[in-house]
Scaffold this motif. Structure first.
Motif, PDB file in Angstrom:
ATOM      1  N   VAL A 164       0.646  -1.156  -0.325  1.00 55.63           N
ATOM      2  CA  VAL A 164      -0.204  -0.091  -0.285  1.00 55.63           C
ATOM      3  C   VAL A 164       1.281   1.161  -0.045  1.00 55.63           C
ATOM      4  O   VAL A 164       1.793   1.151   0.432  1.00 55.63           O
ATOM      5  CB  VAL A 164      -1.389   0.244   0.606  1.00 55.63           C
ATOM      6  N   PRO A 165       0.279   2.341  -0.235  1.00 51.65           N
ATOM      7  CA  PRO A 165       0.890   3.531  -0.614  1.00 51.65           C
ATOM      8  C   PRO A 165       0.800   4.554   0.844  1.00 51.65           C
ATOM      9  O   PRO A 165       1.718   5.390   0.288  1.00 51.65           O
ATOM     10  CB  PRO A 165       0.804   4.418  -2.455  1.00 51.65           C
ATOM     11  N   ASP A 225      -3.111   0.565   6.733  1.00 52.59           N
ATOM     12  CA  ASP A 225      -4.283  -0.573   5.979  1.00 52.59           C
ATOM     13  C   ASP A 225      -4.726  -0.726   5.033  1.00 52.59           C
ATOM     14  O   ASP A 225      -4.667  -0.383   4.187  1.00 52.59           O
ATOM     15  CB  ASP A 225      -5.780  -0.360   7.055  1.00 52.59           C
ATOM     16  N   GLU A 226      -5.670  -1.985   5.085  1.00 47.70           N
ATOM     17  CA  GLU A 226      -6.525  -1.946   3.511  1.00 47.70           C
ATOM     18  C   GLU A 226      -7.913  -2.949   4.051  1.00 47.70           C
ATOM     19  O   GLU A 226      -7.423  -4.316   5.204  1.00 47.70           O
ATOM     20  CB  GLU A 226      -5.159  -2.987   2.419  1.00 47.70           C
ATOM     21  N   PHE A 227      -8.525  -2.486   3.723  1.00 55.68           N
ATOM     22  CA  PHE A 227      -9.588  -3.274   3.700  1.00 55.68           C
ATOM     23  C   PHE A 227     -10.999  -3.450   2.397  1.00 55.68           C
ATOM     24  O   PHE A 227     -10.955  -2.193   2.017  1.00 55.68           O
ATOM     25  CB  PHE A 227     -10.516  -2.522   4.890  1.00 55.68           C
ATOM     26  N   ASP A 228     -11.831  -4.118   2.810  1.00 54.49           N
ATOM     27  CA  ASP A 228     -12.322  -4.685   1.680  1.00 54.49           C
ATOM     28  C   ASP A 228     -14.023  -4.017   1.844  1.00 54.49           C
ATOM     29  O   ASP A 228     -14.164  -5.474   3.149  1.00 54.49           O
ATOM     30  CB  ASP A 228     -12.566  -6.157   0.798  1.00 54.49           C
ATOM     31  N   SER A 268     -13.650  -7.578   5.335  1.00 58.94           N
ATOM     32  CA  SER A 268     -12.219  -8.491   5.509  1.00 58.94           C
ATOM     33  C   SER A 268     -10.729  -7.283   5.456  1.00 58.94           C
ATOM     34  O   SER A 268     -11.510  -5.782   4.645  1.00 58.94           O
ATOM     35  CB  SER A 268     -11.949  -9.360   4.945  1.00 58.94           C
ATOM     36  N   GLY A 269      -9.705  -7.332   5.721  1.00 58.49           N
ATOM     37  CA  GLY A 269      -8.977  -6.490   5.744  1.00 58.49           C
ATOM     38  C   GLY A 269      -7.778  -6.989   6.772  1.00 58.49           C
ATOM     39  O   GLY A 269      -8.084  -7.902   7.250  1.00 58.49           O
ATOM     40  N   TRP A 270      -6.856  -6.246   6.637  1.00 59.92           N
ATOM     41  CA  TRP A 270      -5.013  -5.691   7.708  1.00 59.92           C
ATOM     42  C   TRP A 270      -5.255  -4.389   8.622  1.00 59.92           C
ATOM     43  O   TRP A 270      -5.656  -3.964   7.669  1.00 59.92           O
ATOM     44  CB  TRP A 270      -4.390  -6.792   6.806  1.00 59.92           C
ATOM     45  N   VAL A 322      -8.701  -9.352   9.315  1.00 56.13           N
ATOM     46  CA  VAL A 322      -9.782  -9.599  10.385  1.00 56.13           C
ATOM     47  C   VAL A 322     -11.091 -10.332   8.799  1.00 56.13           C
ATOM     48  O   VAL A 322     -11.135  -9.779   7.516  1.00 56.13           O
ATOM     49  CB  VAL A 322     -10.784  -8.359  10.816  1.00 56.13           C
ATOM     50  N   GLY A 323     -12.033 -10.806   9.711  1.00 58.44           N
ATOM     51  CA  GLY A 323     -12.794 -11.185   8.343  1.00 58.44           C
ATOM     52  C   GLY A 323     -12.331 -12.679   7.450  1.00 58.44           C
ATOM     53  O   GLY A 323     -11.509 -13.060   7.949  1.00 58.44           O
TER      54      GLY A 323
END
Length: 142
Positions: free
Chosen positions: A22-23, A74-77, A82-84, A135-136
């Motif tokens: 991720v940037p 972080d990154e989430f969908d 879900s994500g982290w 998560v997820g």
């Protein structure tokens, strides 16, 4: 990884791999005895340090140089819920070595805003403590 219901603790290597994807993240520091959070674009150096580029003499530089800070990305969908999230905690220092500055100037991260015609300053956050959670159900994210 340790599973706790839908949350999973992520180990250091997984966390560092996710950070490299991720940037944008957030540097968390203290300003006038209060917590401050600033989004920055960043990259990971070969020694697992977080690097960002900013304006010399800025309030951010004065607040973080030599201080222990946190850095979070972080990154989430939303669709899959879900994500982290990963947090790096360590000492922040301005890169002063001319050879290191030259090397970093040829790579990312470039600052978001113009640096006012001068050379920017690179800040390195040592990855002394690295923690993360996933998560997820999207196990492929990590």
């Amino acid at each position: 990884m340790v599973r706790n219901d839908t949350f999973r603790a992520l180990d250091r290597q997984v966390c560092l791999r996710l950070l490299a994807k991720v940037p944008i993240g957030r540097v968390v520091y203290t300003q006038q005895a209060l917590p401050a959070i600033l989004p920055v674009n960043f990259s990971m150096d070969s020694d697992a340090s977080v690097l960002f580029h900013t304006v010399p003499g800025s309030d951010l530089i004065r607040a973080v140089d030599g201080a222990v800070v946190a850095f979070e990305a972080d990154e989430f969908d939303v669709a899959t819920r879900s994500g982290w999230s990963v947090v790096v905690t360590g000492r922040a220092t301005v890169v002063t070595d001319p050879a290191a500055h030259a090397r970093l100037s040829r790579a990312d991260p470039l600052p978001w805003t113009p640096l006012g015609g001068g050379a920017g300053v690179f800040v390195r956050v040592e990855s002394e403590v690295v923690t993360g959670r996933g998560v997820g159900g999207a196990h492929g994210l990590w």
